[in-house]
Write a protein that holds these residues in place. Structure first.
Motif, short mmCIF file in Angstrom:
data_model
loop_
_atom_site.label_atom_id
_atom_site.label_comp_id
_atom_site.label_asym_id
_atom_site.label_seq_id
_atom_site.Cartn_x
_atom_site.Cartn_y
_atom_site.Cartn_z
N GLY A 35 -5.09 -4.10 -6.95
CA GLY A 35 -3.75 -3.85 -6.44
C GLY A 35 -3.74 -3.29 -5.04
N TRP A 36 -2.61 -3.43 -4.40
CA TRP A 36 -2.34 -2.79 -3.10
C TRP A 36 -1.24 -1.76 -3.32
N TYR A 37 -1.47 -0.57 -2.83
CA TYR A 37 -0.50 0.50 -2.83
C TYR A 37 -0.25 0.91 -1.38
N ARG A 38 0.85 1.60 -1.16
CA ARG A 38 1.10 2.12 0.19
C ARG A 38 1.75 3.49 0.10
N GLN A 39 1.52 4.26 1.15
CA GLN A 39 2.11 5.59 1.23
C GLN A 39 2.61 5.83 2.65
N ALA A 40 3.91 6.01 2.75
CA ALA A 40 4.53 6.32 4.03
C ALA A 40 4.61 7.84 4.19
N PRO A 41 4.70 8.33 5.43
CA PRO A 41 4.77 9.78 5.65
C PRO A 41 5.92 10.42 4.86
N GLY A 42 5.61 11.47 4.12
CA GLY A 42 6.62 12.19 3.36
C GLY A 42 7.05 11.52 2.07
N LYS A 43 6.40 10.41 1.71
CA LYS A 43 6.78 9.68 0.50
C LYS A 43 5.59 9.59 -0.46
N ALA A 91 3.15 2.15 6.74
CA ALA A 91 2.52 3.02 5.76
C ALA A 91 1.00 2.86 5.86
N VAL A 92 0.30 3.72 5.15
CA VAL A 92 -1.13 3.49 4.92
C VAL A 92 -1.24 2.66 3.64
N TYR A 93 -1.96 1.57 3.72
CA TYR A 93 -2.12 0.66 2.59
C TYR A 93 -3.49 0.89 1.96
N TYR A 94 -3.48 1.03 0.64
CA TYR A 94 -4.69 1.33 -0.11
C TYR A 94 -4.99 0.22 -1.11
N CYS A 95 -6.25 -0.09 -1.23
CA CYS A 95 -6.75 -1.03 -2.23
C CYS A 95 -7.10 -0.24 -3.49
N ASN A 96 -6.81 -0.82 -4.65
CA ASN A 96 -7.06 -0.15 -5.92
C ASN A 96 -7.68 -1.12 -6.91
N ALA A 97 -8.64 -0.62 -7.69
CA ALA A 97 -9.29 -1.43 -8.72
C ALA A 97 -9.23 -0.67 -10.04
N LYS A 98 -8.80 -1.34 -11.11
CA LYS A 98 -8.70 -0.71 -12.42
C LYS A 98 -9.31 -1.62 -13.48
N TRP A 99 -10.09 -0.97 -14.39
CA TRP A 99 -10.59 -1.69 -15.56
C TRP A 99 -10.90 -0.67 -16.64
N ILE A 100 -10.20 -0.73 -17.72
CA ILE A 100 -10.30 0.24 -18.83
C ILE A 100 -10.10 1.64 -18.23
N SER A 101 -11.08 2.51 -18.33
CA SER A 101 -10.92 3.87 -17.80
C SER A 101 -11.45 4.02 -16.38
N GLU A 103 -11.28 3.53 -12.42
CA GLU A 103 -10.32 3.31 -11.35
C GLU A 103 -10.92 3.78 -10.03
N TYR A 104 -10.73 2.94 -9.00
CA TYR A 104 -11.31 3.24 -7.70
C TYR A 104 -10.27 2.97 -6.61
N TRP A 105 -10.42 3.71 -5.49
CA TRP A 105 -9.52 3.58 -4.36
C TRP A 105 -10.31 3.37 -3.07
N GLY A 106 -9.71 2.61 -2.17
CA GLY A 106 -10.26 2.51 -0.83
C GLY A 106 -9.77 3.66 0.02
N GLN A 107 -10.23 3.68 1.27
CA GLN A 107 -9.89 4.78 2.16
C GLN A 107 -8.54 4.56 2.86
N GLY A 108 -8.02 3.37 2.79
CA GLY A 108 -6.72 3.06 3.37
C GLY A 108 -6.80 2.46 4.76
N THR A 109 -5.79 1.67 5.09
CA THR A 109 -5.68 1.08 6.43
C THR A 109 -4.23 1.22 6.88
N GLN A 110 -4.05 1.63 8.13
CA GLN A 110 -2.71 1.89 8.64
C GLN A 110 -2.03 0.61 9.08
N VAL A 111 -0.80 0.43 8.63
CA VAL A 111 0.06 -0.66 9.10
C VAL A 111 1.29 -0.03 9.74
N THR A 112 1.53 -0.38 10.99
CA THR A 112 2.68 0.13 11.72
C THR A 112 3.50 -1.03 12.22
#
Length: 115
Positions: A35-43, A91-101, A103-112
């Motif tokens: 999956g791709w997640y994102r986090q904007a400042p203050g959100k 936002a900063v966009y993060y890569c996510n991997a999930k399988w059973i228990s 779960e891993y995250w990337g360090q994020g990449t900024q999109v402006t």
């Protein structure tokens, strides 16, 4: 050690496009829901899109018809094609991997998105 490495972020004008990539050092990449997640400042971090197998994806309403998530299991790589970008996509966009228990995250990449 599992690593998810994102790339492809940057500065783009409204209406422009970017393609994000995430390369994963997972032993059986195809088993993971990616999956791709994102986090904007203050959100809070929010789900943008997720894919289990090719052709089986879901999207946040805010990005439907503009973003496309895909994966290449042979290359252990996840993609996010982003078109018709808007300032609200910044936002900063993060890569996510999930399988059973597991779960891993990337360090994020900024999109402006700005003129």
């Amino acid at each position: 050690q599992v690593r998810l490495v994102e790339s492809g972020g940057g500065l783009v004008q409204p209406g422009g496009s970017l393609r994000l990539s995430c390369t994963a050092s997972l032993s059986i990449f195809s088993l993971y829901t990616m999956g791709w997640y994102r986090q904007a400042p203050g959100k809070q971090r929010e789900l943008v899109a997720a894919i289990t197998k090719p052709g089986s994806a879901n999207y946040a309403d805010s990005v439907k018809d503009r973003f496309t998530i895909s994966r290449d299991n042979a290359k252990n790589t996840l993609y996010l094609q982003m078109n018709t970008l808007k300032p609200d996509d910044t936002a900063v966009y993060y890569c996510n991997a999930k399988w059973i228990s597991n779960e891993y995250w990337g360090q994020g990449t900024q999109v402006t998105v700005s003129s």
